[in-house]
Design an enzyme around this catalytic site. Sequence first.
Site, PDB file in Angstrom:
ATOM      1  N   GLU A 139       0.794  -1.229   0.000  1.00 41.62           N
ATOM      2  CA  GLU A 139       0.000   0.000   0.000  1.00 41.62           C
ATOM      3  C   GLU A 139       0.829   1.283   0.000  1.00 41.62           C
ATOM      4  O   GLU A 139       0.505   2.241  -0.696  1.00 41.62           O
ATOM      5  CB  GLU A 139      -0.959   0.005   1.217  1.00 41.62           C
ATOM      6  CG  GLU A 139      -2.159  -0.926   1.081  1.00 41.62           C
ATOM      7  CD  GLU A 139      -1.864  -2.368   1.514  1.00 41.62           C
ATOM      8  OE1 GLU A 139      -0.683  -2.740   1.677  1.00 41.62           O
ATOM      9  OE2 GLU A 139      -2.845  -3.116   1.682  1.00 41.62           O
TER      10      GLU A 139
HETATM   11  N1  COA Z   1      -6.315  -2.805  -9.148  1.00 38.62           N
HETATM   12  C1  COA Z   1      -6.777  -2.593 -10.401  1.00 38.62           C
HETATM   13  N2  COA Z   1      -6.274  -3.186 -11.489  1.00 38.62           N
HETATM   14  C2  COA Z   1      -5.255  -4.039 -11.297  1.00 38.62           C
HETATM   15  C3  COA Z   1      -4.723  -4.301 -10.038  1.00 38.62           C
HETATM   16  C4  COA Z   1      -5.301  -3.634  -8.923  1.00 38.62           C
HETATM   17  N3  COA Z   1      -4.882  -3.852  -7.656  1.00 38.62           N
HETATM   18  N4  COA Z   1      -3.699  -5.185 -10.174  1.00 38.62           N
HETATM   19  C5  COA Z   1      -3.622  -5.455 -11.483  1.00 38.62           C
HETATM   20  N5  COA Z   1      -4.550  -4.753 -12.171  1.00 38.62           N
HETATM   21  C6  COA Z   1      -4.788  -4.742 -13.620  1.00 38.62           C
HETATM   22  C7  COA Z   1      -3.665  -4.063 -14.353  1.00 38.62           C
HETATM   23  O1  COA Z   1      -3.852  -2.658 -14.388  1.00 38.62           O
HETATM   24  C8  COA Z   1      -3.799  -4.683 -15.738  1.00 38.62           C
HETATM   25  O2  COA Z   1      -4.844  -4.050 -16.423  1.00 38.62           O
HETATM   26  P1  COA Z   1      -4.726  -3.813 -18.034  1.00 38.62           P
HETATM   27  O3  COA Z   1      -4.764  -5.212 -18.601  1.00 38.62           O
HETATM   28  O4  COA Z   1      -5.938  -3.026 -18.352  1.00 38.62           O
HETATM   29  O5  COA Z   1      -3.431  -3.125 -18.273  1.00 38.62           O
HETATM   30  C9  COA Z   1      -4.266  -6.116 -15.409  1.00 38.62           C
HETATM   31  O6  COA Z   1      -4.786  -6.080 -14.097  1.00 38.62           O
HETATM   32  C10 COA Z   1      -3.142  -7.115 -15.448  1.00 38.62           C
HETATM   33  O7  COA Z   1      -2.094  -6.606 -14.633  1.00 38.62           O
HETATM   34  P2  COA Z   1      -0.561  -6.907 -14.959  1.00 38.62           P
HETATM   35  O8  COA Z   1       0.252  -6.069 -14.021  1.00 38.62           O
HETATM   36  O9  COA Z   1      -0.327  -6.751 -16.406  1.00 38.62           O
HETATM   37  O10 COA Z   1      -0.529  -8.448 -14.574  1.00 38.62           O
HETATM   38  P3  COA Z   1       0.686  -9.344 -14.081  1.00 38.62           P
HETATM   39  O11 COA Z   1       0.146 -10.729 -14.039  1.00 38.62           O
HETATM   40  O12 COA Z   1       1.910  -9.069 -14.883  1.00 38.62           O
HETATM   41  O13 COA Z   1       0.994  -8.857 -12.579  1.00 38.62           O
HETATM   42  C11 COA Z   1       0.373  -8.254 -10.322  1.00 38.62           C
HETATM   43  C12 COA Z   1       0.055  -9.119 -11.564  1.00 38.62           C
HETATM   44  C13 COA Z   1      -0.722  -8.523  -9.304  1.00 38.62           C
HETATM   45  C14 COA Z   1       1.740  -8.691  -9.761  1.00 38.62           C
HETATM   46  C15 COA Z   1       0.439  -6.767 -10.735  1.00 38.62           C
HETATM   47  O14 COA Z   1      -0.721  -6.464 -11.482  1.00 38.62           O
HETATM   48  C16 COA Z   1       0.491  -5.804  -9.579  1.00 38.62           C
HETATM   49  O15 COA Z   1       1.536  -5.610  -9.001  1.00 38.62           O
HETATM   50  N6  COA Z   1      -0.665  -5.178  -9.207  1.00 38.62           N
HETATM   51  C17 COA Z   1      -0.748  -4.173  -8.171  1.00 38.62           C
HETATM   52  C18 COA Z   1      -0.952  -4.870  -6.845  1.00 38.62           C
HETATM   53  C19 COA Z   1      -0.970  -3.914  -5.676  1.00 38.62           C
HETATM   54  O16 COA Z   1      -0.054  -3.162  -5.425  1.00 38.62           O
HETATM   55  N7  COA Z   1      -2.059  -3.969  -4.910  1.00 38.62           N
HETATM   56  C20 COA Z   1      -2.241  -3.178  -3.734  1.00 38.62           C
HETATM   57  C21 COA Z   1      -3.486  -2.392  -3.836  1.00 38.62           C
HETATM   58  S1  COA Z   1      -3.741  -1.483  -2.359  1.00 38.62           S
END
Ligand code: COA
Length: 262
Positions: A139
């Site tokens: 976060e």
């Molecule tokens: N909220 C909204 N959308 C999210 C998301 C979240 N927490 N996490 C991932 N997505 C979306 C991405 O924006 C992407 O959307 P797009 O296809 O329109 O570009 C899609 O999901 C796929 O994400 P991507 O990062 O390409 O997938 P990945 O498999 O390579 O990685 C994660 C997966 C989870 C490791 C990575 O998405 C990530 O680090 N997400 C953020 C997690 C985070 O910090 N959460 C804390 C929230 S408080």
Amino acid sequence: MSYEFLTTRRDGRVEYLTLNRPDVRNAFNERVIAELTDWAAHTREAAERRDLRVVVIAGAGKTFCAGADVTWMSKTVQYTEEENVRDATATSRMFAAVNELPLAVIGRVQGAALGGGAGLAAVCDIVVASDDALFGFTEVKLGIIPAVISPFALAKIGRAAARELFLTGARFPASRAKEIGLVHAIVPAGDLDAAVARYVEEVLTAGPDAVAAAKALIPRVWGLTTEAATPITARALAMRRVSPEGQDGLLAFIEKRKPSWR
Ligand code: COA
């Protein structure tokens, strides 16, 4: 029950719940939070009737759960303070509802469990992770904090790990998650279902009332002095010993037969 972002499957006394928003890595928005809260209420009723004895929580696709939906959260700038507090309270209640389910909750974690996804792992009783899974209380990287998940995360990982991981927001591997108590077993991705199944079978051999009572006892006793805990633990044991289930379990052992719940 039918939900937009959750799928459920019943197999006897076991419920398999899958977060189903794989396009955003199962991130939860207000709709997912409402659905999970509703699911937890129904699951509690089924657990209290002992129709259900184990729940397995999983995520669809390559990721367990990416936490709160960042797009949704960014829009909360338009909410009033009161609306934001109401919203965050609903999220807190959702975690609490899962945390307090009177049965065994098993988390099946693949890919990533970040932010609220790590919080969801923290409210599971048993977490099985694939060896390539990543965890993180990320976060602060987004300028926010792991607030509503903190009571559940702290209860699992303790203050020392929280001070490092909450403040850095660093991602860490399943091996570290296991060291700090967030994960109980690590297996190759292809073995996740088999490892979960072993835990399910193990729980099903235990007395259902005993499982619920053991789970309820942990937060009641945690942090108490022995003196303060004794009346609570003595009474809890006394009640289990004379309960029909306790008597059945004790006599079944002596009589070399299976107890009725098996
Ligand atoms: N909220 C909204 N959308 C999210 C998301 C979240 N927490 N996490 C991932 N997505 C979306 C991405 O924006 C992407 O959307 P797009 O296809 O329109 O570009 C899609 O999901 C796929 O994400 P991507 O990062 O390409 O997938 P990945 O498999 O390579 O990685 C994660 C997966 C989870 C490791 C990575 O998405 C990530 O680090 N997400 C953020 C997690 C985070 O910090 N959460 C804390 C929230 S408080």
